[in-house]
Scaffold this motif. Structure first.
Motif, PDB file in Angstrom:
ATOM      1  N   MET A 300      17.176 -69.485  32.213  1.00  0.00           N
ATOM      2  CA  MET A 300      16.739 -68.308  32.960  1.00  0.00           C
ATOM      3  C   MET A 300      15.812 -68.656  34.123  1.00  0.00           C
ATOM      4  N   GLN A 301      16.029 -67.933  35.205  1.00  0.00           N
ATOM      5  CA  GLN A 301      15.267 -68.096  36.436  1.00  0.00           C
ATOM      6  C   GLN A 301      14.623 -66.753  36.787  1.00  0.00           C
ATOM      7  N   PRO A 302      13.558 -66.747  37.601  1.00  0.00           N
ATOM      8  CA  PRO A 302      12.990 -65.474  38.051  1.00  0.00           C
ATOM      9  C   PRO A 302      14.056 -64.585  38.681  1.00  0.00           C
ATOM     10  N   GLY A 303      14.064 -63.327  38.293  1.00  0.00           N
ATOM     11  CA  GLY A 303      15.065 -62.385  38.780  1.00  0.00           C
ATOM     12  C   GLY A 303      16.241 -62.191  37.852  1.00  0.00           C
ATOM     13  N   ASP A 304      16.455 -63.112  36.915  1.00  0.00           N
ATOM     14  CA  ASP A 304      17.553 -62.978  35.953  1.00  0.00           C
ATOM     15  C   ASP A 304      17.296 -61.808  35.008  1.00  0.00           C
ATOM     16  N   VAL A 305      18.365 -61.175  34.541  1.00  0.00           N
ATOM     17  CA  VAL A 305      18.280 -60.071  33.582  1.00  0.00           C
ATOM     18  C   VAL A 305      19.143 -60.397  32.372  1.00  0.00           C
ATOM     19  N   VAL A 306      18.595 -60.185  31.184  1.00  0.00           N
ATOM     20  CA  VAL A 306      19.352 -60.317  29.938  1.00  0.00           C
ATOM     21  C   VAL A 306      19.392 -58.961  29.257  1.00  0.00           C
ATOM     22  N   ARG A 307      20.562 -58.610  28.710  1.00  0.00           N
ATOM     23  CA  ARG A 307      20.727 -57.353  27.969  1.00  0.00           C
ATOM     24  C   ARG A 307      21.370 -57.652  26.620  1.00  0.00           C
ATOM     25  N   ILE A 308      20.770 -57.120  25.564  1.00  0.00           N
ATOM     26  CA  ILE A 308      21.223 -57.335  24.186  1.00  0.00           C
ATOM     27  C   ILE A 308      21.389 -55.970  23.537  1.00  0.00           C
ATOM     28  N   GLU A 309      22.579 -55.713  22.950  1.00  0.00           N
ATOM     29  CA  GLU A 309      22.812 -54.405  22.344  1.00  0.00           C
ATOM     30  C   GLU A 309      23.816 -54.539  21.207  1.00  0.00           C
ATOM     31  N   LEU A 310      23.525 -53.879  20.087  1.00  0.00           N
ATOM     32  CA  LEU A 310      24.424 -53.867  18.933  1.00  0.00           C
ATOM     33  C   LEU A 310      25.235 -52.580  18.940  1.00  0.00           C
ATOM     34  N   PHE A 311      26.562 -52.724  18.797  1.00  0.00           N
ATOM     35  CA  PHE A 311      27.466 -51.585  18.752  1.00  0.00           C
ATOM     36  C   PHE A 311      28.172 -51.534  17.406  1.00  0.00           C
ATOM     37  N   ASP A 312      28.474 -50.306  16.942  1.00  0.00           N
ATOM     38  CA  ASP A 312      29.318 -50.203  15.760  1.00  0.00           C
ATOM     39  C   ASP A 312      30.765 -50.447  16.178  1.00  0.00           C
ATOM     40  N   PHE A 313      31.689 -50.373  15.224  1.00  0.00           N
ATOM     41  CA  PHE A 313      33.063 -50.743  15.528  1.00  0.00           C
ATOM     42  C   PHE A 313      33.840 -49.621  16.220  1.00  0.00           C
ATOM     43  N   GLU A 314      33.158 -48.496  16.490  1.00  0.00           N
ATOM     44  CA  GLU A 314      33.726 -47.432  17.321  1.00  0.00           C
ATOM     45  C   GLU A 314      33.127 -47.458  18.720  1.00  0.00           C
ATOM     46  N   GLY A 315      32.254 -48.421  18.974  1.00  0.00           N
ATOM     47  CA  GLY A 315      31.683 -48.572  20.301  1.00  0.00           C
ATOM     48  C   GLY A 315      30.401 -47.815  20.560  1.00  0.00           C
ATOM     49  N   ASN A 316      29.748 -47.311  19.511  1.00  0.00           N
ATOM     50  CA  ASN A 316      28.493 -46.580  19.668  1.00  0.00           C
ATOM     51  C   ASN A 316      27.292 -47.518  19.558  1.00  0.00           C
ATOM     52  N   SER A 317      26.318 -47.327  20.424  1.00  0.00           N
ATOM     53  CA  SER A 317      25.089 -48.111  20.343  1.00  0.00           C
ATOM     54  C   SER A 317      24.350 -47.740  19.066  1.00  0.00           C
ATOM     55  N   VAL A 318      23.910 -48.741  18.316  1.00  0.00           N
ATOM     56  CA  VAL A 318      23.318 -48.510  16.999  1.00  0.00           C
ATOM     57  C   VAL A 318      21.818 -48.289  17.072  1.00  0.00           C
ATOM     58  N   MET A 319      21.132 -49.057  17.887  1.00  0.00           N
ATOM     59  CA  MET A 319      19.664 -48.990  17.921  1.00  0.00           C
ATOM     60  C   MET A 319      19.109 -49.277  19.312  1.00  0.00           C
ATOM     61  N   GLY A 320      19.806 -48.750  20.324  1.00  0.00           N
ATOM     62  CA  GLY A 320      19.344 -48.972  21.691  1.00  0.00           C
ATOM     63  C   GLY A 320      19.598 -50.392  22.156  1.00  0.00           C
ATOM     64  N   ALA A 321      18.977 -50.765  23.257  1.00  0.00           N
ATOM     65  CA  ALA A 321      19.200 -52.087  23.836  1.00  0.00           C
ATOM     66  C   ALA A 321      17.889 -52.731  24.231  1.00  0.00           C
ATOM     67  N   ILE A 322      17.927 -54.053  24.299  1.00  0.00           N
ATOM     68  CA  ILE A 322      16.874 -54.834  24.940  1.00  0.00           C
ATOM     69  C   ILE A 322      17.399 -55.235  26.303  1.00  0.00           C
ATOM     70  N   GLU A 323      16.641 -54.952  27.350  1.00  0.00           N
ATOM     71  CA  GLU A 323      17.027 -55.341  28.700  1.00  0.00           C
ATOM     72  C   GLU A 323      15.784 -55.816  29.443  1.00  0.00           C
ATOM     73  N   GLN A 324      15.752 -57.113  29.723  1.00  0.00           N
ATOM     74  CA  GLN A 324      14.559 -57.733  30.300  1.00  0.00           C
ATOM     75  C   GLN A 324      14.918 -58.556  31.536  1.00  0.00           C
ATOM     76  N   ASN A 325      13.987 -58.569  32.475  1.00  0.00           N
ATOM     77  CA  ASN A 325      14.116 -59.514  33.579  1.00  0.00           C
ATOM     78  C   ASN A 325      13.061 -60.598  33.433  1.00  0.00           C
ATOM     79  N   VAL A 326      13.192 -61.624  34.235  1.00  0.00           N
ATOM     80  CA  VAL A 326      12.276 -62.757  34.188  1.00  0.00           C
ATOM     81  C   VAL A 326      11.406 -62.752  35.435  1.00  0.00           C
ATOM     82  N   LEU A 327      10.109 -62.830  35.236  1.00  0.00           N
ATOM     83  CA  LEU A 327       9.166 -62.964  36.322  1.00  0.00           C
ATOM     84  C   LEU A 327       8.658 -64.403  36.356  1.00  0.00           C
ATOM     85  N   GLY A 328       8.183 -64.837  37.493  1.00  0.00           N
ATOM     86  CA  GLY A 328       7.667 -66.189  37.607  1.00  0.00           C
ATOM     87  C   GLY A 328       6.402 -66.392  36.788  1.00  0.00           C
TER      88      GLY A 328
END
Length: 329
Positions: A300-328
């Motif tokens: 990861m470099q400054p400005g990069d974004v990572v998103r992590i999300e768990l979905f059920d097998f019907e495609g529904n988000s189970v517990m929201g998402a983690i979405e973070q960027n990287v600062l220097g």
């Protein structure tokens, strides 16, 4: 039941969240914080279930539209944070890429370390203060949050003490990991603060996704706008949450609010199906090395974004998402 913590002081303010993650209601008159709820779960959880039922029926006074940006980590400060490396294929690939093999005793007990518990970041807090040259990585996980766990509990008994599940992002500094582990005293400076997803769910809220041992679903992992992971979370770990809890509880009881993860989610089938990918850059690079002879995915470099999300097998988000960027740094 789904719960979260509004940003308020150091420990947040407890709210109940609707099943569709669209609305919420403050419940600080019942329990001011998530920790207060965990401390007195038996008496307080049924009261919150009543609120949850009314909220989902559209009949709860005081309900408001949920703004994820208002949420802190569900449990900003925990009494104990334990994290494992229970998906053995994750360990195998990392070792194979550097010409090493699995330890002969890998199946005897789960690998678990104790990390920073006094300051979990929120789902959208940036990764900051880290040097690019230390090879900044993320790890996509599902963590359990326990109530009181007695010393000496068995694996089969241990899961009954799980109160909640949430997403976990365990930041790792890969340049520092190897020399720390080589000294055999474990992770320390290579593991800065971790981050929790916005929503926690009770085991019963997961329905068929929770089989009493593992949480199933598809973990979608995106880096720089590209999907690098599509991982079935409920398979390919020889150790389940009960095993992990019981392993640590051999010599200690747990306080309510202990967070325990099984480590970076990983699938054996990714050896042959590249679309499955990996739950961290380190393992993805190991796959590249094994299959092509060269690791190309950059840390990861400054400005990069990572998103992590768990979905059920019907495609529904189970517990929201983690979405973070990287600062220097």
């Amino acid at each position: 039941m789904k719960l979260a913590s509004l940003k308020s002081g150091r420990d947040g303010a407890l709210i109940v969240v609707s099943k569709n993650l669209k609305s919420a209601v403050r419940v600080t008159d019942i329990a001011p914080t998530m920790q207060a709820l965990l401390d007195d779960w038996t008496h307080l959880a049924p009261r919150l279930e009543t609120v949850s039922d009314a909220l989902n029926a559209g009949q709860q006074p005081g309900a408001f539209d949920l703004d994820m940006g208002m949420l802190a980590a569900p449990l900003p400060r925990a009494y104990q944070y334990l994290d494992g490396a229970c998906y053995v294929c994750h360990i195998r690939r990392n070792r194979e890429a550097r010409g090493d093999t699995l330890p002969s005793d890998i199946m005897q007990a789960p690998l678990i370390y104790q990390g920073i518990s006094h300051g979990f970041g929120a789902w959208n807090d940036p990764i900051t203060g880290q040097k690019v040259e230390d090879m900044i990585d993320f790890e996509a996980e599902i963590a359990a949050i326990t109530g009181d766990v007695p010393q000496g509990v068995t694996p089969d008994e241990a899961t009954q003490y799980i109160r909640l599940f949430c997403l976990l992002q365990d930041t790792s500094l890969r340049r520092i990991v190897a020399p720390e582990l080589k000294r055999t005293f474990g992770f320390l400076t290579s593991k800065p603060a971790s981050f929790l997803g916005p929503i926690v769910v009770t085991p019963d809220e997961l329905g068929d996704l929770w089989d009493g041992k593992m949480v199933s679903g598809k973990m979608h992992v995106h880096l720089r706008g590209q999907q690098i992971g599509n991982i079935h979370t409920g398979i390919d770990s020889p150790f389940h949450y009960g095993d992990a809890i019981a392993h640590v509880a051999q010599t200690r009881p747990f306080e309510p609010g202990t967070i325990i993860g099984l480590g970076t989610v990983s699938n054996e089938a990714a050896d042959d199906d590249w679309s499955i990918g990996a739950g961290c850059i380190g393992e993805y690079r190991a796959m590249e090395t094994i299959q092509t002879g060269e690791a190309k995915l950059a840390f990861m470099q400054p400005g990069d974004v990572v998103r992590i999300e768990l979905f059920d097998f019907e495609g529904n988000s189970v517990m929201g998402a983690i979405e973070q960027n990287v600062l220097g740094a």
